[in-house]
Design a protein around this motif. Structure first.
Motif, PDB file in Angstrom:
ATOM      1  N   ARG A  19      60.451  49.733  41.776  1.00  0.00           N
ATOM      2  CA  ARG A  19      60.721  48.324  42.520  1.00  0.00           C
ATOM      3  C   ARG A  19      59.292  47.717  43.324  1.00  0.00           C
ATOM      4  O   ARG A  19      59.440  46.475  43.443  1.00  0.00           O
ATOM      5  N   GLU A  20      58.496  48.604  43.514  1.00  0.00           N
ATOM      6  CA  GLU A  20      57.214  48.251  44.316  1.00  0.00           C
ATOM      7  C   GLU A  20      56.544  47.614  43.200  1.00  0.00           C
ATOM      8  O   GLU A  20      55.600  46.579  43.807  1.00  0.00           O
ATOM      9  N   GLN A  47      59.542  43.618  39.009  1.00  0.00           N
ATOM     10  CA  GLN A  47      60.622  42.749  39.171  1.00  0.00           C
ATOM     11  C   GLN A  47      62.002  43.138  38.556  1.00  0.00           C
ATOM     12  O   GLN A  47      61.833  43.816  37.527  1.00  0.00           O
ATOM     13  N   ALA A  82      62.544  46.757  36.540  1.00  0.00           N
ATOM     14  CA  ALA A  82      62.206  47.846  37.436  1.00  0.00           C
ATOM     15  C   ALA A  82      63.058  49.044  36.980  1.00  0.00           C
ATOM     16  O   ALA A  82      62.657  50.165  37.137  1.00  0.00           O
ATOM     17  N   THR A 140      55.997  42.262  40.415  1.00  0.00           N
ATOM     18  CA  THR A 140      56.001  41.691  41.806  1.00  0.00           C
ATOM     19  C   THR A 140      54.807  40.969  41.971  1.00  0.00           C
ATOM     20  O   THR A 140      53.743  41.213  41.634  1.00  0.00           O
TER      21      THR A 140
END
Length: 412
Positions: A282-283, A286, A290, A319
């Motif tokens: 998730r880092e 999106q 993820a 992201t």
């Protein structure tokens, strides 16, 4: 998803799908067995041969028929037999493992023969590797070299074919060791068939394999591959300059956005295992990607399935913060990219280097070849850039390989 997108990513990127020819052209294809693929004899030296099984036999006429989409390819002079081999090598961290690849011998030839080692392009699917897939274009190109009287050698790299684990994509270290160790295994295998491999090795590769061929040539030139040395390099459409050319092209429109999404997803998930780019997907990615993107690149999914599981642009995949990291790398990511880019900057080939590009390539922009050539020439290398004209990524290979096969046939 458009048919063109499927062809671009699932076909163009994975050279195993560059063309289609009758599966019957490759006779008596054996599927790998558990014992063949197993990691055995852990203490055996690198390059030790674990197993070898025949997977294909083609007559010269069948080779010529299969090469119809390579216009101008020279007629084959020999029937050929292809073998899947499993051999000892090392992983990214230097630990013992195995990898697979193919060795293709020209039938009836004995004595001292020259090796043409072909390094394949981006492939996310184990079953699409040349050692396994009877319709693999990588297998065909390797066989076409053997049809000229050369010994064709092609590694699957780590984690593809019947190799264990996941493929460490764009990993210069293991692309080089897998290529080197297969060459050593080929020496043992060829001797059993009355063939001695000549010292000078002809190296070529497409896309991912284009850049890998430069790195492998560097290892050969430095005496890092047993008795073998570099004879010549002919690299096709490789992303040689990641930092200054290929990564910027992924965001400025020179790469098709969906293609950039595929490449970057493969690269980031692979480099997270070797370089360490995030602790939690998730880092970097999106939602909903993820939770799914790493699984897409586990080697079990075909290219079109991966494409269907990804968005049509990097901006929808990553992201915003990670997009900025890719556009402006720093820290360990920057160091890893800079290390990868040394393939054209930290050595001087003493043999001719030929780089091939296409002006309409929206997968690997032609400026990569120009950047690599400039760096090598600055060190005194003899480099020729061949523009194949207004062709796309697979079109560059279709246009270049007849020339390369003809050029290397002179060494047979």
């Amino acid at each position: 998803m458009t048919s063109r997108l499927t062809k671009t990513v699932a076909g163009t990127l994975a050279t195993a799908a560059l063309l289609t020819f009758p599966l019957s052209a490759f006779a008596a294809v054996d599927q790998p067995t558990l014992s063949e693929a197993a990691v055995s004899r852990v203490h055996a030296p690198r390059g030790a041969l674990v197993s070898a099984v025949p997977v294909a036999q083609l007559t010269a006429a069948q080779l010529d028929a299969a090469a119809v989409d390579f216009p101008g390819a020279p007629k084959s002079a020999y029937d050929v037999t292809a073998y899947r081999v499993v051999y000892r090598t090392i992983d990214h961290d230097g630990r013992p493992t195995t990898a697979s690849g193919i060795i293709v011998l020209p039938d009836g030839r004995r004595g001292a023969l020259t090796v043409a080692e072909y390094l394949h392009g981006t492939n996310p699917t184990k079953a699409a590797a040349a050692s396994v897939d009877p319709a693999s274009t990588d297998r065909l190109v390797t066989a076409l070299f053997a049809g000229q009287g050369l010994v064709g050698v092609a590694p699957d790299y780590l984690g593809l074919g019947v190799g264990p684990g996941r493929h460490p994509y764009i990993d210069t270290k293991t692309e080089t060791t897998a290529s080197a160790d297969l060459l050593l295994a080929a020496r043992t295998f060829a001797a059993r068939h009355g063939v001695v491999l000549k010292r000078d090795v002809l190296v070529t590769g497409f896309s991912q394999g284009g850049r890998a061929s430069i790195a492998f040539g560097r290892a050969l030139s430095r005496g890092e591959v047993g008795p073998f040395r570099l004879g010549e390099i002919r690299a096709v459409a490789g992303p040689y300059d990641l930092l200054r050319t290929e990564l910027p092209a992924a965001f400025d429109g020179r790469l098709l956005p969906a293609t950039a999404s595929f490449y970057l997803a493969y690269l980031v998930t692979a480099w997270n295992r070797t370089v360490g780019l995030y602790d939690d997907p998730r880092e970097a990615f999106q939602a909903p990607y993820a939770s799914t993107v790493e699984g897409l690149f586990d080697g079990s999914h075909p290219g079109d399935e991966i494409v269907a599981g990804l968005p049509d642009s990097p901006e929808k995949l990553f992201t915003p913060a990670f997009i900025q990291r890719l556009k402006h790398p720093e820290g360990r990511l920057l160091r890893a990219i800079q290390s990868a880019d040394t393939i054209c900057r930290d050595w001087t080939p003493r043999v001719p280097v030929h780089l091939y590009s296409g002006t309409k390539d929206t997968d690997v922009v032609a400026a990569n070849a120009d950047a690599c050539a400039a760096s090598l020439r600055a060190r005194g290398a003899n480099v020729t850039v061949h523009s194949m004209g207004p062709v796309d990524h697979p079109g560059t290979a279709f246009a270049a390989y007849p020339e390369i096969i003809r050029a290397y046939a002179r060494h047979a």
